[in-house]
Design a protein around this motif. Structure first.
Motif, PDB file in Angstrom:
ATOM      1  N   VAL A   1       4.345 -43.231  31.564  1.00 41.97           N
ATOM      2  CA  VAL A   1       4.889 -42.045  30.915  1.00 41.97           C
ATOM      3  C   VAL A   1       4.573 -40.856  31.819  1.00 41.97           C
ATOM      4  O   VAL A   1       3.478 -40.762  32.374  1.00 41.97           O
ATOM      5  CB  VAL A   1       4.339 -41.885  29.475  1.00 41.97           C
ATOM      6  CG1 VAL A   1       2.855 -41.684  29.461  1.00 41.97           C
ATOM      7  CG2 VAL A   1       5.040 -40.787  28.743  1.00 41.97           C
ATOM      8  N   LEU A   2       5.562 -39.996  32.023  1.00 43.95           N
ATOM      9  CA  LEU A   2       5.361 -38.855  32.904  1.00 43.95           C
ATOM     10  C   LEU A   2       4.342 -37.881  32.316  1.00 43.95           C
ATOM     11  O   LEU A   2       3.471 -37.388  33.016  1.00 43.95           O
ATOM     12  CB  LEU A   2       6.686 -38.144  33.176  1.00 43.95           C
ATOM     13  CG  LEU A   2       7.747 -38.994  33.874  1.00 43.95           C
ATOM     14  CD1 LEU A   2       9.051 -38.234  34.000  1.00 43.95           C
ATOM     15  CD2 LEU A   2       7.259 -39.464  35.238  1.00 43.95           C
ATOM     16  N   ARG A   3       4.457 -37.624  31.019  1.00 44.67           N
ATOM     17  CA  ARG A   3       3.563 -36.669  30.356  1.00 44.67           C
ATOM     18  C   ARG A   3       3.381 -37.097  28.904  1.00 44.67           C
ATOM     19  O   ARG A   3       4.359 -37.378  28.225  1.00 44.67           O
ATOM     20  CB  ARG A   3       4.182 -35.283  30.432  1.00 44.67           C
ATOM     21  CG  ARG A   3       3.319 -34.194  29.907  1.00 44.67           C
ATOM     22  CD  ARG A   3       4.039 -32.858  30.038  1.00 44.67           C
ATOM     23  NE  ARG A   3       3.235 -31.832  29.434  1.00 44.67           N
ATOM     24  CZ  ARG A   3       2.956 -30.682  29.989  1.00 44.67           C
ATOM     25  NH1 ARG A   3       3.450 -30.395  31.156  1.00 44.67           N
ATOM     26  NH2 ARG A   3       2.217 -29.807  29.364  1.00 44.67           N
ATOM     27  N   THR A   4       2.140 -37.138  28.467  1.00 45.33           N
ATOM     28  CA  THR A   4       1.834 -37.534  27.098  1.00 45.33           C
ATOM     29  C   THR A   4       0.573 -36.812  26.640  1.00 45.33           C
ATOM     30  O   THR A   4      -0.238 -36.428  27.484  1.00 45.33           O
ATOM     31  CB  THR A   4       1.626 -39.064  26.998  1.00 45.33           C
ATOM     32  OG1 THR A   4       1.471 -39.423  25.632  1.00 45.33           O
ATOM     33  CG2 THR A   4       0.426 -39.537  27.782  1.00 45.33           C
ATOM     34  N   PRO A   5       0.404 -36.623  25.351  1.00 44.90           N
ATOM     35  CA  PRO A   5      -0.871 -36.066  24.900  1.00 44.90           C
ATOM     36  C   PRO A   5      -2.042 -36.964  25.330  1.00 44.90           C
ATOM     37  O   PRO A   5      -3.024 -36.490  25.873  1.00 44.90           O
ATOM     38  CB  PRO A   5      -0.726 -36.001  23.384  1.00 44.90           C
ATOM     39  CG  PRO A   5       0.740 -35.857  23.163  1.00 44.90           C
ATOM     40  CD  PRO A   5       1.377 -36.694  24.246  1.00 44.90           C
ATOM     41  N   SER A   6      -1.926 -38.278  25.103  1.00 43.02           N
ATOM     42  CA  SER A   6      -3.025 -39.189  25.420  1.00 43.02           C
ATOM     43  C   SER A   6      -2.507 -40.615  25.582  1.00 43.02           C
ATOM     44  O   SER A   6      -1.771 -41.105  24.729  1.00 43.02           O
ATOM     45  CB  SER A   6      -4.068 -39.157  24.300  1.00 43.02           C
ATOM     46  OG  SER A   6      -5.005 -40.196  24.460  1.00 43.02           O
ATOM     47  N   THR A   7      -2.911 -41.277  26.654  1.00 42.28           N
ATOM     48  CA  THR A   7      -2.525 -42.681  26.831  1.00 42.28           C
ATOM     49  C   THR A   7      -3.132 -43.547  25.733  1.00 42.28           C
ATOM     50  O   THR A   7      -2.548 -44.558  25.356  1.00 42.28           O
ATOM     51  CB  THR A   7      -2.954 -43.224  28.202  1.00 42.28           C
ATOM     52  OG1 THR A   7      -4.363 -43.090  28.359  1.00 42.28           O
ATOM     53  CG2 THR A   7      -2.226 -42.507  29.339  1.00 42.28           C
ATOM     54  N   MET A   8      -4.286 -43.132  25.216  1.00 41.94           N
ATOM     55  CA  MET A   8      -4.916 -43.920  24.152  1.00 41.94           C
ATOM     56  C   MET A   8      -4.064 -43.928  22.889  1.00 41.94           C
ATOM     57  O   MET A   8      -3.986 -44.946  22.198  1.00 41.94           O
ATOM     58  CB  MET A   8      -6.315 -43.407  23.843  1.00 41.94           C
ATOM     59  CG  MET A   8      -7.297 -43.742  24.962  1.00 41.94           C
ATOM     60  SD  MET A   8      -8.985 -43.381  24.539  1.00 41.94           S
ATOM     61  CE  MET A   8      -9.463 -44.957  23.840  1.00 41.94           C
ATOM     62  N   ASP A   9      -3.425 -42.800  22.592  1.00 40.17           N
ATOM     63  CA  ASP A   9      -2.549 -42.751  21.421  1.00 40.17           C
ATOM     64  C   ASP A   9      -1.357 -43.691  21.599  1.00 40.17           C
ATOM     65  O   ASP A   9      -0.974 -44.411  20.677  1.00 40.17           O
ATOM     66  CB  ASP A   9      -2.052 -41.324  21.178  1.00 40.17           C
ATOM     67  CG  ASP A   9      -3.168 -40.381  20.751  1.00 40.17           C
ATOM     68  OD1 ASP A   9      -4.245 -40.864  20.328  1.00 40.17           O
ATOM     69  OD2 ASP A   9      -2.964 -39.150  20.855  1.00 40.17           O
ATOM     70  N   VAL A  10      -0.775 -43.679  22.799  1.00 46.97           N
ATOM     71  CA  VAL A  10       0.374 -44.547  23.083  1.00 46.97           C
ATOM     72  C   VAL A  10      -0.066 -46.010  23.015  1.00 46.97           C
ATOM     73  O   VAL A  10       0.599 -46.837  22.386  1.00 46.97           O
ATOM     74  CB  VAL A  10       0.991 -44.227  24.464  1.00 46.97           C
ATOM     75  CG1 VAL A  10       2.125 -45.195  24.786  1.00 46.97           C
ATOM     76  CG2 VAL A  10       1.494 -42.785  24.518  1.00 46.97           C
ATOM     77  N   ALA A  11      -1.195 -46.326  23.647  1.00 53.04           N
ATOM     78  CA  ALA A  11      -1.699 -47.708  23.638  1.00 53.04           C
ATOM     79  C   ALA A  11      -2.018 -48.156  22.211  1.00 53.04           C
ATOM     80  O   ALA A  11      -1.736 -49.302  21.840  1.00 53.04           O
ATOM     81  CB  ALA A  11      -2.937 -47.824  24.521  1.00 53.04           C
ATOM     82  N   GLY A  12      -2.591 -47.271  21.420  1.00 53.01           N
ATOM     83  CA  GLY A  12      -2.902 -47.609  20.022  1.00 53.01           C
ATOM     84  C   GLY A  12      -1.653 -47.967  19.244  1.00 53.01           C
ATOM     85  O   GLY A  12      -1.645 -48.947  18.488  1.00 53.01           O
ATOM     86  N   LYS A  13      -0.595 -47.190  19.420  1.00 55.22           N
ATOM     87  CA  LYS A  13       0.670 -47.457  18.721  1.00 55.22           C
ATOM     88  C   LYS A  13       1.264 -48.788  19.205  1.00 55.22           C
ATOM     89  O   LYS A  13       1.718 -49.597  18.395  1.00 55.22           O
ATOM     90  CB  LYS A  13       1.650 -46.304  18.966  1.00 55.22           C
ATOM     91  CG  LYS A  13       3.032 -46.518  18.396  1.00 55.22           C
ATOM     92  CD  LYS A  13       3.049 -46.428  16.878  1.00 55.22           C
ATOM     93  CE  LYS A  13       4.462 -46.463  16.352  1.00 55.22           C
ATOM     94  NZ  LYS A  13       4.751 -47.618  15.523  1.00 55.22           N
ATOM     95  N   LEU A  14       1.253 -49.018  20.517  1.00 52.08           N
ATOM     96  CA  LEU A  14       1.772 -50.283  21.047  1.00 52.08           C
ATOM     97  C   LEU A  14       0.953 -51.466  20.526  1.00 52.08           C
ATOM     98  O   LEU A  14       1.504 -52.507  20.171  1.00 52.08           O
ATOM     99  CB  LEU A  14       1.760 -50.269  22.574  1.00 52.08           C
ATOM    100  CG  LEU A  14       2.791 -49.368  23.251  1.00 52.08           C
ATOM    101  CD1 LEU A  14       2.505 -49.243  24.743  1.00 52.08           C
ATOM    102  CD2 LEU A  14       4.209 -49.903  23.031  1.00 52.08           C
ATOM    103  N   ALA A  15      -0.378 -51.314  20.468  1.00 48.39           N
ATOM    104  CA  ALA A  15      -1.243 -52.392  19.964  1.00 48.39           C
ATOM    105  C   ALA A  15      -0.928 -52.690  18.504  1.00 48.39           C
ATOM    106  O   ALA A  15      -0.843 -53.857  18.102  1.00 48.39           O
ATOM    107  CB  ALA A  15      -2.710 -52.009  20.133  1.00 48.39           C
TER     108      ALA A  15
END
Length: 188
Positions: free
Chosen positions: A82-96
């Motif tokens: 992702v080019l820009r995101t608040p937090s990779t952890m938030d994205v990873a959490g949603k994907l998980a």
């Protein structure tokens, strides 16, 4: 998820062909990849938008330069970029939560609200390496914090391999007295 760049068999294939160093026609690439010429054109346009310099002429396409970004098709691990995101952890959490398998990486060029220990903010401007990894270890929740020391040690050893002297402290890696890397574990 919006803005999430996924792996692409076609982009991976186009780059593999173009890295041979020759000008290649869209028809030739389409035949080799088993897609339409329009699909090749579409993916080439997307690669150009992502920073690849690809010359296009009547004789075909030629790769002139690459952006050096860790796009999913550039890596040998399952990943999203992702080019820009608040937090990779938030994205990873949603994907998980959505069932993404373990050892999936979420990599960002920039984070606007990176997470640090005890709720602190981690400054994550362009130019660093920011990522989260989805793990699904077979361990008790109480033992999850035990993942931090070996991870920090691996970072220190990797930096040492490149001639960078680093030291491990608590949940961070320091180079010349400044925190260079941090490890934060969230579990559910």
């Amino acid at each position: 998820m919006r803005g999430l760049i996924r792996d692409s068999r076609v982009k991976r294939g186009i780059l593999g062909i173009l890295r041979r160093g020759e000008r290649v026609s869209g028809d030739t690439m389409a035949a080799e990849l088993g897609v339409s010429r329009v699909a090749v054109w579409k993916h080439v346009r997307e690669l150009i938008a992502l920073g690849y310099t690809i010359d296009s002429s009547r004789k075909g396409y030629m790769l002139l330069s690459e952006p050096g970004e860790p796009y999913p098709w550039e890596l040998d691990v399952r990943s999203y970029y992702v080019l820009r995101t608040p937090s990779t952890m938030d994205v990873a959490g949603k994907l998980a939560e959505d069932g993404e398998p373990g050892w999936t990486f979420v990599i960002a060029r920039e984070q606007t609200s990176g997470k640090g220990r005890r709720g602190s903010r981690w400054e994550s401007r362009r130019g660093g390496l920011y990522f989260s990894v989805i793990l699904r270890p077979d361990m008790r929740l109480a033992d999850v914090s035990g993942l931090v020391p070996p991870t920090l040690d691996a970072i220190v050893r990797t930096l040492s391999h490149y001639g960078i002297e680093a030291e491990m402290r608590e949940c961070g890696v320091y180079v010349t007295g400044r925190k260079t890397a941090g490890v934060l574990v969230e579990a559910a």
